[in-house]
Structure formats: structure tokens, C-alpha cells
Design an enzyme around this catalytic site. Structure first.
Site: not given
Ligand code: GDP
Ligand code: IMO
Ligand code: MG
Length: 445
Positions: A13, A16, A40-41, A223
């Protein structure tokens, strides 16, 4: 043309999805190489908010081929639903390609994960409950079912009968659950296979041809390094290899093609699920970061644990991935704090160390040594150049670069695609491939 790996440096999170969407404009192919719909991206661009789980984050660009490679575990029902949702939102998914070697998440994987997590009780990992661990376990045990098996119904049924026989013994005799019948599964999965037929491909061939034709390939991790099966905080990890080495194996690409390895680092740190988190903030401080950064799981909606930037972990991520550059995200979220703690070392059992501890017990014992950085209160979400940032914010970026030992080539100041600072002279602009003539206009790069 060399390939770029983009991966998480923390516990996922990091942003990415946003980073890949930003960079994909200059790419021809974007590849998911591991993980599954535990990811979840999030992308906010072109007036849309997308939460992608399996589809690579270059999907908004019609010129990009989006590949789900061999190393990914695919729940076909989830993939099809995601494709339908994208199509309903007006996104063209015709450029999606799915490897025939990718392993499938099956209904018994979801069931097995439910019972095994429950069985672990207070030692549960807090997984996303998407069947990821059980699917990768079956792959390693060589009883997994792959996408290609669905196109030979006789083989599919045979493999399923064998594996289901064993799973049902475990489910009924060990966990006291009901047996899962084969019939519904065969029909459902054969149906998914028919719908996926236009998208299946020999993806290692596709990637090799793209690379030898001088095309730009981006390998998108899910991840992060700290959730890596080998290099993360085992056993509180996922079951695949998000690190750069995993990108090669998962996509089926040789190391010589990789030129850039971009680590995505959030300006603070979050973690979902159980496991050590040395820089975790106390609940009052965590709540400030959670509210300001909207830190709730994209996949499960769980509140994310929040804490301070950990440069011990960052240096470790730089080491195990061979990072060439950093994309520092969510700097804007810090625009409210008087002082910003950053961990520069750990104190482990009385000894101060700047290195990531060698054992898991030491990681659990690690107490961060913080340096306090001056905060800023200005809204930086509209900044487009490094010079637009307040002095304290620039100092923070400089410190991350120095303490992490990796150049920061881009900074996120908001969730939108255009809320990205990547100036001339920074390597994204300097050594990256030139922007394509077909780039979406008006995105303020
Ligand atoms: P990922 O799993 O690495 O793709 O990240 P996620 O999408 O799960 O979580 C990142 C969150 O931060 C999302 O809600 C993005 O929209 C948000 N985000 C990404 N870059 C920025 C940033 O530079 N500033 C802010 N405020 N939010 C961001
Ligand atoms: P993105 O790509 C954050 C965490 C779970 C748990 C551990 C194992 O959005 O960054 P799993 O279901 O993979 O066997 O769970 O890994 N986890 C993540 N945490 N972002 C993710 O993906 C994750 N994918 C798995 O919360 O601790
Ligand atoms: Mg994510």
C-alpha cells in the site's frame, strides 16, 4: 530496451498503483508478476477512481499491453468481475493478456484459508482471505491447477478429482467442515475459461518479443519487500516474492533486461494484518496519519496500522531489491505535523544498529531510534516542482534520499496522477524513455 521493475519497499500500500499509472504512459507493456487479488492498487486519473486487484495498473492507456504473468495466482471469477467493472467504466480491457502458466485460486483454497486462520487463533496472520497462501502452497506441492488445465476438460477434471479428494479429507476430518462437491466447480471454471479465451497468451514469449523489439516493459509488484516470503517479516508475510528477484521469476524475464528498479516508499509507513512493525505509532498519532492518509485497506477495508518512516527497513529494501531509485509517495499527508519522527537506527537488546536485524526475534525486540524532522503546514497538494515545496518538506525528501541511500526521483503530493513531482534532472525524467507522442494530454507531467 531495458525493463523497469516497480515494487513496494514496505508492507504494501505504498502507492504502487498510482506510481505505475504515472509511469505507464511511457511504457508499452505493464506486467503483474506475483500475488493475486490480495493486492489493491488505486489509480485516480482521467476522472476515474480505479481499485485494481489483478489487472495491471497500466490499463488506462490504450497503447499498453497489460500482462498477468506466470507468477500470479488468479481467481478467475474475481478477474472477470474486475474486467466487467472496468469495461462498464469505459476502460478498454482488450489489451489484457493472461499467462497459461498462472495458477488458479480454487473454491477450496478460500475454504482452507478460512479454517487454517481460525485454527491459528491468536497467532493468525490476518491474511486477506483471498486464498493466496493455499494456492501458492498447492503450486509448491505440485497439485496446483493452472489456467492451461481449464482448456482440456478431461485433464482438469482428473486433476481436480485428485486434489479435491485430499482437500475434502482435511476439511471434513480435521476441521469438521462439509466436503466440497466437484460438479459446480467444473462447470463454473470451464465457463470462466471460455470467457477468458480471448485473453490467454504465451506471456514469456510476448515479453521476450517486446523487449527484443525495443519496447518498454514495466514489471509491477504487489505487496512489498517486508511481505516477501523469503526476505520479509516471516511468518507475517504473503506467500510470493514481491522483491526484484521475484519479478524475473514471475514474469519469466532474464536479469540482463532490467535497468531500473524503482522502490515505492510512503513518506510514513503502514501495515495491514499481524506482525512486527517497529515504528508503529501510538494510537492517537496513528489516527492522525490514518485520517489524513485515508489508510483503510483497498481490498479488505481494514484500518491500516500506521507509523513513522523507517529508514532501517528502507535500507534493507534497497539492499534486497538493488533499488536504483525511489518514488516517495504521500508527502502531502505529513503537511500538518509540528515534528516528524524518522527511524534512523534500532536499539536491539541494548545495542544500536543501523542494519536490519538478522533474526525475527531481534526484529520483535527492535526499538526505533528516531531523529525528529521539522514539519510544515502549507498545503503542498498542488506542487508541481520541487522548488514549490516548503523548505522543511524539501529537507525531508533530502533526508529520505540520504538515509535510504537511494536517489528520490519522484514525489507524490496527492492521489491524482498529475499530483506527482518528477523534475528535469531527476532520473525519471533524465534516464527514462521519452514520453510517447500518444500520451494523454493535460496531465501536467
Ligand atoms: P498500492 O497497493 O501500493 O497500489 O497502494 P494503495 O492503492 O493500496 O494505497 C495507496 C493509497 O494512497 C491510495 O488510496 C492512493 O490513491 C493514495 N495515494 C497514492 N499516492 C498518494 C500521494 O502521493 N498522496 C496522497 N494523499 N495519496 C496518495
Ligand atoms: P498491495 O499490493 C498490504 C498482507 C495481509 C497479511 C499478509 C498475508 O495492495 O500492496 P495474504 O492474503 O497475502 O496471504 O496475507 O499480507 N497483505 C497486504 N498488505 N497490501 C497488500 O497488497 C497486501 N497483500 C497482502 O494483510 O498481513
Ligand atoms: Mg494496496
Amino acid at each position: 530496451m531495458p525493463a523497469t521493475v516497480v515494487l513496494g519497499t514496505q508492507w504494501g500500500d505504498e502507492g504502487k498503483g498510482k506510481a505505475v499509472d504515472y509511469l505507464a504512459d511511457r511504457m508499452d507493456v505493464v506486467v503483474r508478476y506475483q500475488g493475486g487479488n490480495n493486492a489493491g492498487h488505486t489509480i485516480i486519473a482521467e476522472g476515474r477512481l480505479l481499485k485494481l486487484h489483478l489487472v495491471p495498473s497500466g490499463i488506462l492507456y490504450p497503447h499498453v499491453t497489460s500482462v498477468i504473468a506466470d507468477g500470479v495466482v488468479v481467481d478467475p471469477e474475481v478477474l472477470l468481475a474486475e474486467m466487467d467493472d472496468l469495461a462498464a467504466a469505459g476502460v478498454d480491457v482488450s489489451g489484457l493478456r493472461l499467462s497459461l502458466n498462472a495458477h488458479l485460486i480454487m473454491p477450496y483454497h478460500l475454504e482452507m484459508e478460512k479454517v487454517t486462520e481460525r485454527f491459528l487463533g491468536k497467532n493468525a496472520l490476518g491474511t486477506t482471505k483471498r486464498g493466496i497462501g493455499p494456492a501458492y502452497a498447492d503450486r509448491a506441492s505440485r497439485v496446483g491447477i493452472r489456467v492451461q488445465d481449464l482448456y482440456d476438460e478431461k485433464i482438469f477434471r482428473e486433476k481436480l478429482e485428485v486434489v479435491l479428494k485430499e482437500k475434502n479429507q482435511i476439511l471434513t476430518k480435521v476441521y469438521g467442515r462439509l466436503a466440497i462437491p466437484i460438479e459446480g466447480i467444473v462447470e463454473d471454471y470451464v465457463g470462466y475459461a471460455e470467457r477468458l479465451r480471448p485473453y490467454i497468451a504465451d506471456t514469456t514469449k510476448l515479453l521476450h518479443e517486446a523487449l527484443t523489439a525495443d519496447e518498454h516493459v514495466l514489471l509491477e509488484g504487489a505487496q512489498g519487500a517486508m511481505l516477501d516470503l523469503d526476505h520479509g517479516t516471516y511468518p507475517f508475510v504473503t506467500s510470493s516474492s514481491p522483491v526484484a528477484g521475484g519479478a524475473l521469476a514471475g514474469a519469466g524475464v532474464g536479469p540482463g533486461w532490467i535497468e531500473r528498479v524503482m522502490g515505492i516508499a510512503k513518506a510514513y509507513v503502514t501495515r495491514v494484518g499481524a506482525g512486527p512493525f517497529p515504528t508503529e505509532a501510538d494510537e492517537a498519532e496513528a489516527e492522525v496519519l490514518r485520517a489524513a492518509g485515508d489508510e483503510f485497506g483497498t481490498t479488505t477495508g481494514r484500518p491500516r496500522r500506521c507509523g513513522w518512516l523507517d529508514t532501517v527497513g528502507l535500507r534493507y529494501a534497497a539492499r534486497v531489491n538493488g533499488l536504483t531509485e525511489l518514488f516517495l509517495t504521500k508527502l502531502d499527508v505529513l503537511s500538518r505535523l509540528e515534528r516528524i519522527p524518522v527511524a534512523v537506527a534500532y536499539r536491539v537488546d541494548g545495542e544500536v544498529t543501523e542494519d536490519w536485524p538478522m533474526t525475527q526475534t531481534q526484529v520483535h525486540h527492535a526499538e526505533p531510534v528516531y531523529e525528529l524532522f521539522e514539519g510544515w503546514r502549507e498545503d503542498i497538494s498542488g506542487a508541481t516542482r520541487l522548488e514549490d515545496l516548503p523548505r522543511a518538506a524539501r529537507a525531508y525528501v533530502d533526508a529520505v534520499e540520504k538515509l535510504g541511500g537511494v536517489p528520490v526521483t519522484a514525489v507524490g503530493v496527492g492521489p491524482g496522477r498529475e499530483q506527482t513531482i518528477a523534475q528535469q534532472g531527476w532520473s525519471t525524467a533524465a534516464s527514462g524513455p521519452p514520453a510517447r507522442a500518444t500520451a494523454t494530454s493535460g496531465e501536467g507531467r
